[in-house]
Write an enzyme that holds these catalytic residues in place. Structure first.
Site, PDB file in Angstrom:
ATOM      1  N   SER A 291     -16.557 -56.540 -37.638  1.00 53.35           N
ATOM      2  CA  SER A 291     -17.139 -56.649 -38.845  1.00 53.35           C
ATOM      3  C   SER A 291     -17.545 -57.987 -39.198  1.00 53.35           C
ATOM      4  O   SER A 291     -16.826 -58.994 -39.154  1.00 53.35           O
ATOM      5  CB  SER A 291     -16.222 -56.003 -40.035  1.00 53.35           C
ATOM      6  OG  SER A 291     -16.515 -56.183 -41.218  1.00 53.35           O
TER       7      SER A 291
ATOM      8  N   HIS B  62     -20.568 -54.035 -37.010  1.00 50.66           N
ATOM      9  CA  HIS B  62     -20.325 -53.470 -38.160  1.00 50.66           C
ATOM     10  C   HIS B  62     -20.522 -54.269 -39.324  1.00 50.66           C
ATOM     11  O   HIS B  62     -20.117 -55.374 -39.747  1.00 50.66           O
ATOM     12  CB  HIS B  62     -18.677 -53.124 -38.203  1.00 50.66           C
ATOM     13  CG  HIS B  62     -18.067 -52.166 -39.163  1.00 50.66           C
ATOM     14  ND1 HIS B  62     -18.113 -50.847 -39.252  1.00 50.66           N
ATOM     15  CD2 HIS B  62     -17.649 -52.502 -40.607  1.00 50.66           C
ATOM     16  CE1 HIS B  62     -17.668 -50.234 -40.372  1.00 50.66           C
ATOM     17  NE2 HIS B  62     -17.271 -51.509 -41.061  1.00 50.66           N
TER      18      HIS B  62
ATOM     19  N   ASP C 293     -20.609 -54.242 -43.404  1.00 53.35           N
ATOM     20  CA  ASP C 293     -20.083 -53.469 -44.528  1.00 53.35           C
ATOM     21  C   ASP C 293     -21.120 -53.584 -45.893  1.00 53.35           C
ATOM     22  O   ASP C 293     -21.321 -54.829 -46.323  1.00 53.35           O
ATOM     23  CB  ASP C 293     -18.904 -54.046 -45.005  1.00 53.35           C
ATOM     24  CG  ASP C 293     -17.682 -53.694 -43.695  1.00 53.35           C
ATOM     25  OD1 ASP C 293     -17.720 -52.562 -43.586  1.00 53.35           O
ATOM     26  OD2 ASP C 293     -17.204 -54.663 -43.282  1.00 53.35           O
TER      27      ASP C 293
ATOM     28  N   MET D  45     -21.638 -52.976 -49.682  1.00 53.82           N
ATOM     29  CA  MET D  45     -20.698 -52.762 -50.785  1.00 53.82           C
ATOM     30  C   MET D  45     -21.600 -52.695 -52.090  1.00 53.82           C
ATOM     31  O   MET D  45     -22.255 -53.850 -52.141  1.00 53.82           O
ATOM     32  CB  MET D  45     -19.502 -53.555 -50.907  1.00 53.82           C
ATOM     33  CG  MET D  45     -18.790 -53.519 -49.705  1.00 53.82           C
ATOM     34  SD  MET D  45     -17.020 -54.487 -50.006  1.00 53.82           S
ATOM     35  CE  MET D  45     -16.476 -54.669 -48.143  1.00 53.82           C
TER      36      MET D  45
ATOM     37  N   HIS E  57     -21.694 -49.368 -42.641  1.00 53.12           N
ATOM     38  CA  HIS E  57     -20.603 -48.870 -43.124  1.00 53.12           C
ATOM     39  C   HIS E  57     -21.054 -48.912 -44.795  1.00 53.12           C
ATOM     40  O   HIS E  57     -20.752 -49.885 -45.333  1.00 53.12           O
ATOM     41  CB  HIS E  57     -19.301 -49.433 -43.153  1.00 53.12           C
ATOM     42  CG  HIS E  57     -17.965 -48.952 -43.665  1.00 53.12           C
ATOM     43  ND1 HIS E  57     -16.961 -49.566 -43.642  1.00 53.12           N
ATOM     44  CD2 HIS E  57     -17.921 -47.717 -44.346  1.00 53.12           C
ATOM     45  CE1 HIS E  57     -15.970 -48.747 -44.462  1.00 53.12           C
ATOM     46  NE2 HIS E  57     -16.683 -47.820 -44.880  1.00 53.12           N
TER      47      HIS E  57
ATOM     48  N   MET F 293     -20.211 -48.717 -48.234  1.00 52.93           N
ATOM     49  CA  MET F 293     -19.310 -48.167 -49.573  1.00 52.93           C
ATOM     50  C   MET F 293     -20.147 -48.209 -50.860  1.00 52.93           C
ATOM     51  O   MET F 293     -19.852 -49.190 -51.421  1.00 52.93           O
ATOM     52  CB  MET F 293     -18.028 -49.278 -49.303  1.00 52.93           C
ATOM     53  CG  MET F 293     -17.307 -48.977 -48.379  1.00 52.93           C
ATOM     54  SD  MET F 293     -16.302 -50.519 -47.617  1.00 52.93           S
ATOM     55  CE  MET F 293     -17.719 -51.231 -46.563  1.00 52.93           C
TER      56      MET F 293
ATOM     57  N   MET G 214     -10.370 -44.649 -42.691  1.00 53.21           N
ATOM     58  CA  MET G 214     -10.110 -46.045 -43.206  1.00 53.21           C
ATOM     59  C   MET G 214      -8.652 -46.310 -43.041  1.00 53.21           C
ATOM     60  O   MET G 214      -7.602 -45.471 -43.413  1.00 53.21           O
ATOM     61  CB  MET G 214     -10.624 -46.130 -44.580  1.00 53.21           C
ATOM     62  CG  MET G 214     -11.965 -46.344 -44.809  1.00 53.21           C
ATOM     63  SD  MET G 214     -12.904 -47.471 -44.072  1.00 53.21           S
ATOM     64  CE  MET G 214     -11.851 -48.909 -44.786  1.00 53.21           C
TER      65      MET G 214
ATOM     66  N   ASP H 124     -10.907 -48.372 -39.296  1.00 52.81           N
ATOM     67  CA  ASP H 124     -11.449 -49.756 -40.011  1.00 52.81           C
ATOM     68  C   ASP H 124     -10.507 -50.375 -40.850  1.00 52.81           C
ATOM     69  O   ASP H 124     -10.205 -49.601 -41.846  1.00 52.81           O
ATOM     70  CB  ASP H 124     -12.930 -49.319 -40.495  1.00 52.81           C
ATOM     71  CG  ASP H 124     -13.443 -50.511 -41.264  1.00 52.81           C
ATOM     72  OD1 ASP H 124     -12.992 -51.587 -40.885  1.00 52.81           O
ATOM     73  OD2 ASP H 124     -14.471 -50.390 -41.943  1.00 52.81           O
TER      74      ASP H 124
HETATM   75  C1  DX5 Z   1     -13.134 -53.220 -45.496  1.00 56.48           C
HETATM   76  C2  DX5 Z   1     -14.162 -53.065 -44.476  1.00 56.48           C
HETATM   77  C3  DX5 Z   1     -13.616 -53.550 -43.228  1.00 56.48           C
HETATM   78  C4  DX5 Z   1     -13.323 -54.933 -43.167  1.00 56.48           C
HETATM   79  C5  DX5 Z   1     -12.288 -54.958 -42.058  1.00 56.48           C
HETATM   80  O1  DX5 Z   1     -13.565 -52.443 -46.797  1.00 56.48           O
HETATM   81  O2  DX5 Z   1     -14.699 -51.670 -44.431  1.00 56.48           O
HETATM   82  O3  DX5 Z   1     -14.663 -53.259 -42.164  1.00 56.48           O
HETATM   83  O4  DX5 Z   1     -14.385 -55.792 -42.736  1.00 56.48           O
HETATM   84  O5  DX5 Z   1     -11.852 -56.253 -42.209  1.00 56.48           O
HETATM   85  P1  DX5 Z   1     -10.342 -56.425 -41.382  1.00 56.48           P
HETATM   86  O6  DX5 Z   1     -10.645 -55.851 -39.905  1.00 56.48           O
HETATM   87  O7  DX5 Z   1     -10.141 -57.867 -41.644  1.00 56.48           O
HETATM   88  O8  DX5 Z   1      -9.403 -55.621 -41.941  1.00 56.48           O
HETATM   89 ZN    ZN Z   2     -16.145 -51.558 -43.033  1.00 55.09          ZN
END
Ligand code: DX5
Ligand code: ZN
Length: 219
Positions: A6, A29, A31, A33, A62, A64, A133, A171
């Site tokens: 990620s 990956h 993210d 948001m 991903h 969110m 998750m 994840d």
């Molecule tokens: C959290 C994200 C993850 C995050 C994971 O909401 O969806 O992808 O980057 O980070 P680590 O591996 O540090 O938990």
């Molecule tokens: Zn993620």
């Protein structure tokens, strides 16, 4: 067994170089948001488009975000090869998954820790991946929630019964210390942010995670 670092824990000022650091991984990956579905804001489709053009590995987006029915298809259009929407936010997940596949992307559904899988099992034929998750979505560097492993097992069992080639992704808090229990429970795609980008060598961290899960198989 696929490793998807990620970039949430990468240097956002140098994302092309940060992607190159994990060229030995399978997916990157990303993210997304929106500050509504989760209390954090990252990046959107224009940045994903730019990343898809330069990334040595395919983009695993991903999302969110609220209203993925409206906003998710554009991530497939700009080049994300896998697009994950949160089922908690989707109004018509069947239609959305079909749209994503029609755009040429893998269609994937994510479940927050408090969301049960059973009500959505019927969606499996429409999906290429289920993301379980293992932290509350929103931030990197949180502690792994081992209490999500029964859900990973449940999804893996349902995937076996369905007979489809559906991946099971975990994840959140995935590291050398926690990745094996995920593989053991039935995951086959592993997202790791801080465990990869926090390491002196991101590529070595990817290789280490890969070696740890290599002995587990779900076929
Ligand atoms: C959290 C994200 C993850 C995050 C994971 O909401 O969806 O992808 O980057 O980070 P680590 O591996 O540090 O938990
Ligand atoms: Zn993620």
């Amino acid at each position: 067994m696929l490793i998807s670092p990620s970039i949430l824990s990468a240097d956002f000022a140098n994302l092309q170089a940060e992607l190159d650091r994990v060229a030995n991984a399978d997916w990157a990956h990303v993210d997304v948001m929106d500050n509504h579905f989760v209390p954090n804001l990252t990046l959107g489709a224009p940045v994903v488009e730019a990343l898809a053009k330069v990334s040595p590995i395919p983009i695993d987006a991903h999302l969110m975000i609220d209203d993925p029915d409206r906003w998710a298809p554009q991530y497939a259009e700009v080049g994300a090869r896998s697009v994950t929407f949160h089922i908690e936010a989707a109004a018509d997940p069947v239609k959305l998954a079909r749209t994503l596949r029609a755009e040429g992307a893998r269609a994937s559904m994510a479940l927050k820790p408090g969301t049960a899988f059973a009500p959505y099992e019927d969606l499996l034929p429409e999906l290429d991946m289920v993301l379980v998750m293992t932290v509350e979505p929103g931030f990197g560097g949180q502690s792994f929630m081992a209490d999500q492993m029964p859900k990973v097992r449940q999804v893996r069992e349902a995937v076996r019964r369905s007979g489809g080639e559906i991946w099971v992704q975990v994840d959140g808090g995935v590291s050398a210390a926690t990745i094996e229990q995920c593989a053991e429970a039935g995951a086959d795609v592993f997202v790791a942010g801080s465990a990869v980008y926090g390491a002196a060598s991101a590529a070595d961290a990817v290789a280490e995670l890969r070696a740890l899960v290599a002995k587990h198989s779900h076929t």
